[in-house]
Scaffold this motif. Structure first.
Motif: not given
Length: 248
Positions: A200-202, A220-227
């Motif tokens: 997980a990248y946050n 604000d901005t939040q970006y989440i990436y799950n493989t």
């Protein structure tokens, strides 16, 4: 929520920053402080939606110990089911200063997501951190170490309904903050939890402008990436909010 998701562990305050080199040391902060954030968006076009985001941070420092409790949530009620969001996070963190720059940390995080791939996640990590800059106006902190993650998928997951996984992870983070003027600041935070079953990248970024006394406007901005996600879900999540904050 299982009891071990709420281990009575104290929490660390990791203030964040980015700026030019300096030898200035941080001024003493109050022993207790915190902030509350609330954002609300209502839209009506072809579809109708209502979005609410909120967060609370409570910080306590004593001697070499710094503690932080963070609560945050996102909620979107939409006429289009696939646009719905209902998630919250509880984070308990503790930091012990070993010197003017180095520290050890212990972090506990519980995530609950009504519609995402993972219905619940509990993550605990520990390790070492280093404060490259830690002044009143400039902060830059990095750290990393081993951890553990317990996750459970949704009951209606098309691939692995109610699947639970437990595995060791490697955690790394970077936090930065710059106070440009007495009323204007910006910050950035990145966090990676690398594991066998999922990584997980946050990424988070914000700008904040104080309007009056303790009240400020924050974007604000939040970006989440799950493989690893369910076949009917996207790997990416993006949350952009406009909020009013109160610092105390």
């Amino acid at each position: 929520m299982k009891l071990y998701y709420l281990l009575p562990l104290t929490t660390f305050l990791c203030q964040t920053a980015f700026a030019a080199p300096t030898t200035e040391t941080a001024e003493k902060d109050p022993a207790f402080n915190g902030s509350a954030k609330l954002g609300f968006i209502y839209s009506k076009t072809t579809n109708t939606s209502m979005s609410l985001n909120s967060a609370t941070d409570l910080n306590y420092k004593k001697n070499n110990w710094s503690n932080k409790l963070s609560l945050s949530s996102f909620y979107t009620d939409s006429t289009e089911e696939e646009d719905g969001v209902n998630k919250y996070q509880i984070a308990l963190k503790n930091e012990y200063a070993m010197g003017p720059h180095s520290f050890t940390y212990l972090s506990n995080t519980y995530n609950h997501d009504q519609f995402g791939t993972y219905r619940s996640e509990y993550i605990v990590s520990t390790g070492l951190g280093y404060k490259f800059y830690d002044t009143k106006t400039t902060k830059l902190v990095v750290g990393g170490g081993p951890g553990y993650r317990h996750s459970r998928r949704q009951a209606d997951d098309p691939d692995y309904p109610n699947q639970t996984e437990q595995n060791m992870i490697a955690n790394a983070f970077l936090r930065a903050k710059k106070q440009f003027t007495p009323t204007f600041s910006a910050g950035f935070e990145s966090n990676v939890d690398y594991g066998r079953s999922n990584t997980a990248y946050n990424l988070e970024a914000f700008i904040k402008n104080r309007l009056i006394d303790h009240i400020a406007l924050m974007l604000d901005t939040q970006y989440i990436y799950n493989t690893e996600v369910a076949s009917d879900k996207s790997n990416d999540e993006v949350y952009s909010t406009v909020s009013i904050t109160y610092d105390f």
